[in-house]
Motif scaffolding. Structure first.
Motif, short mmCIF file in Angstrom:
data_model
loop_
_atom_site.label_atom_id
_atom_site.label_comp_id
_atom_site.label_asym_id
_atom_site.label_seq_id
_atom_site.Cartn_x
_atom_site.Cartn_y
_atom_site.Cartn_z
N GLU A 134 0.85 -1.18 0.00
CA GLU A 134 0.00 0.00 0.00
C GLU A 134 0.89 1.24 0.00
O GLU A 134 1.86 1.32 0.75
CB GLU A 134 -0.95 0.01 1.19
N GLU A 136 0.83 5.58 -0.08
CA GLU A 136 0.08 6.84 0.03
C GLU A 136 0.62 7.83 -0.99
O GLU A 136 1.84 8.04 -1.08
CB GLU A 136 0.19 7.41 1.44
N THR A 138 0.14 11.74 -2.85
CA THR A 138 -0.43 13.08 -2.85
C THR A 138 -0.08 13.74 -4.17
O THR A 138 1.10 13.90 -4.50
CB THR A 138 0.10 13.93 -1.68
N ASN A 183 -7.99 3.88 -2.51
CA ASN A 183 -8.69 4.21 -1.26
C ASN A 183 -9.60 3.06 -0.82
O ASN A 183 -10.76 3.27 -0.45
CB ASN A 183 -9.50 5.50 -1.42
N PRO A 207 -4.13 13.41 0.19
CA PRO A 207 -3.54 12.07 0.04
C PRO A 207 -4.60 11.01 -0.27
O PRO A 207 -5.74 11.09 0.19
CB PRO A 207 -2.91 11.80 1.41
N PHE A 208 -4.21 10.05 -1.07
CA PHE A 208 -5.05 8.86 -1.31
C PHE A 208 -4.14 7.64 -1.33
O PHE A 208 -2.91 7.77 -1.43
CB PHE A 208 -5.85 8.98 -2.62
N THR A 209 -4.75 6.47 -1.21
CA THR A 209 -3.98 5.23 -1.07
C THR A 209 -4.15 4.34 -2.29
O THR A 209 -5.28 4.14 -2.77
CB THR A 209 -4.42 4.46 0.19
N ARG A 211 -3.46 0.44 -3.45
CA ARG A 211 -3.05 -0.92 -3.10
C ARG A 211 -2.55 -1.60 -4.37
O ARG A 211 -3.31 -1.74 -5.34
CB ARG A 211 -4.19 -1.72 -2.47
#
Length: 333
Positions: A134, A136, A138, A183, A207-209, A211
């Motif tokens: 994962e 993060e 931005t 996300n 920020p978003f994630t 995977r």
């Protein structure tokens, strides 16, 4: 019974056999005319012999798992999903384990990525799921610096990372990584252009994630971070036949693209990356096939909408594609 006297039907039945129809007709002719029996009609003439039909030999391809395995043999597939199923069956894994395939190289080499065509002598390497991670992210500018493609079976993955971009600063993100979720929202089953749109719509500064699932690597490949050079993207060797895989319909064996088709496809693929953030040689090939025989942009747009209406290409993209095809025809590169 005297010589030349016809046997009656009653006599025939008494002898234990029914006279065939032809024999009955001859008997009737003798009884009525009293002359010589007429010859039975000739059978219809057979059609003139044509060239012998030789069935096309069954196409058999050799395959390995990219991180290392024995060699398997597969055949009988007509699209990418069926291809993955055949590979999975050989190596006793689930088809969902396969992220993508490369031709004639076990490395995560996007120049060797299997698209819509396989050379009849190509060796297929299947890259399977490896480490999940994962990250993060931005956005500091509108574009992340990613080019997305998909494997034709529900997995979108990273095909290119632009040097100096936001994603390029995140060294854990690599070419070949499958984008599994944004996300925590699964995007498995989404096409590459849908994923590219989702990423483009992520707001700047928030920020978003991501995977990601990387392809499993052999020990000698661990730590590699590769980029695909742009100059020869989608280029194929000449002088041999390929198996053309189709998302709908039956796979066909055909000659490799001629020089015009190859150059036009490469230019359209570049435009797909510029406008949509995706690269897809099969999609670019379909666009070229839809447009190369059209007389004007309106006919081209109508033909493209009939086969690829789901993409909703912007007008400016269509005009640039039309121009690229025309310039390739006239030799202006």
């Amino acid at each position: 019974m005297q010589k030349g006297e016809a046997m009656s039907p009653q006599d025939s039945r008494a002898a234990g056999a029914e006279a065939p129809e032809e024999q009955k007709a001859q008997n009737q002719g003798r009884n009525q005319g009293g002359g010589e029996p007429t010859a039975p009609p000739l059978p219809p003439s057979p059609p003139p012999p044509g060239p012998p039909e030789y069935p096309r030999p069954r196409l058999i391809f050799h395959t390995q798992l990219a991180h290392g395995s024995p060699t398997g043999r597969i055949h009988g597939f007509t699209n990418v999903k069926e291809l993955y199923g055949k590979i999975a069956e050989v190596f006793n894994i689930s088809p969902s384990e396969i992220l993508f395939c490369t031709l004639n190289s076990h490395k995560v080499d996007m120049q060797k990525l299997l698209g819509g065509q396989i050379g009849l002598e190509d060796f297929i390497f299947a890259h399977v799921r490896g480490e999940t991670k994962e990250v993060e992210v931005t956005k500091t500018e509108d574009a992340l610096g990613l080019t997305i493609t998909d494997n034709g079976a529900g997995y979108a993955f990273i095909k290119r990372i632009k040097e100096g971009s936001t994603i390029d600063q995140l060294k854990t993100v690599c070419v070949g990584d499958h984008i599994e979720a944004i996300n925590d929202q699964s995007i498995v089953g989404c096409r590459h252009y849908e994923v590219a749109k989702m990423l483009k719509e992520q707001p700047r500064g928030i920020p978003f994630t991501l995977r990601l699932v990387g392809p499993k690597k052999a020990f000698d490949m661990i730590g590699m971070r590769t980029r695909a050079p742009k100059s020869t993207e989608g280029k194929m060797a000449n002088g041999r036949e390929t198996l053309r895989l189709r998302s709908k319909g039956t796979a066909t064996v055909q000659e490799v693209q001629n020089e015009f088709d190859e150059q036009a496809t490469r230019r359209v693929d570049d435009l797909l990356e510029s406008y949509m953030g995706i690269r897809d040689v099969e999609l670019a090939t379909t666009i070229v096939e839809a447009g190369k025989d059209k007389k004007n942009p309106d006919d081209f747009a109508e033909a493209l909408d009939s086969v690829l209406g789901d993409f909703a290409f912007p007008d400016v993209f269509l005009f640039d594609v039309w121009g690229a095809i025309g310039e390739t025809k006239t030799g202006r590169m």
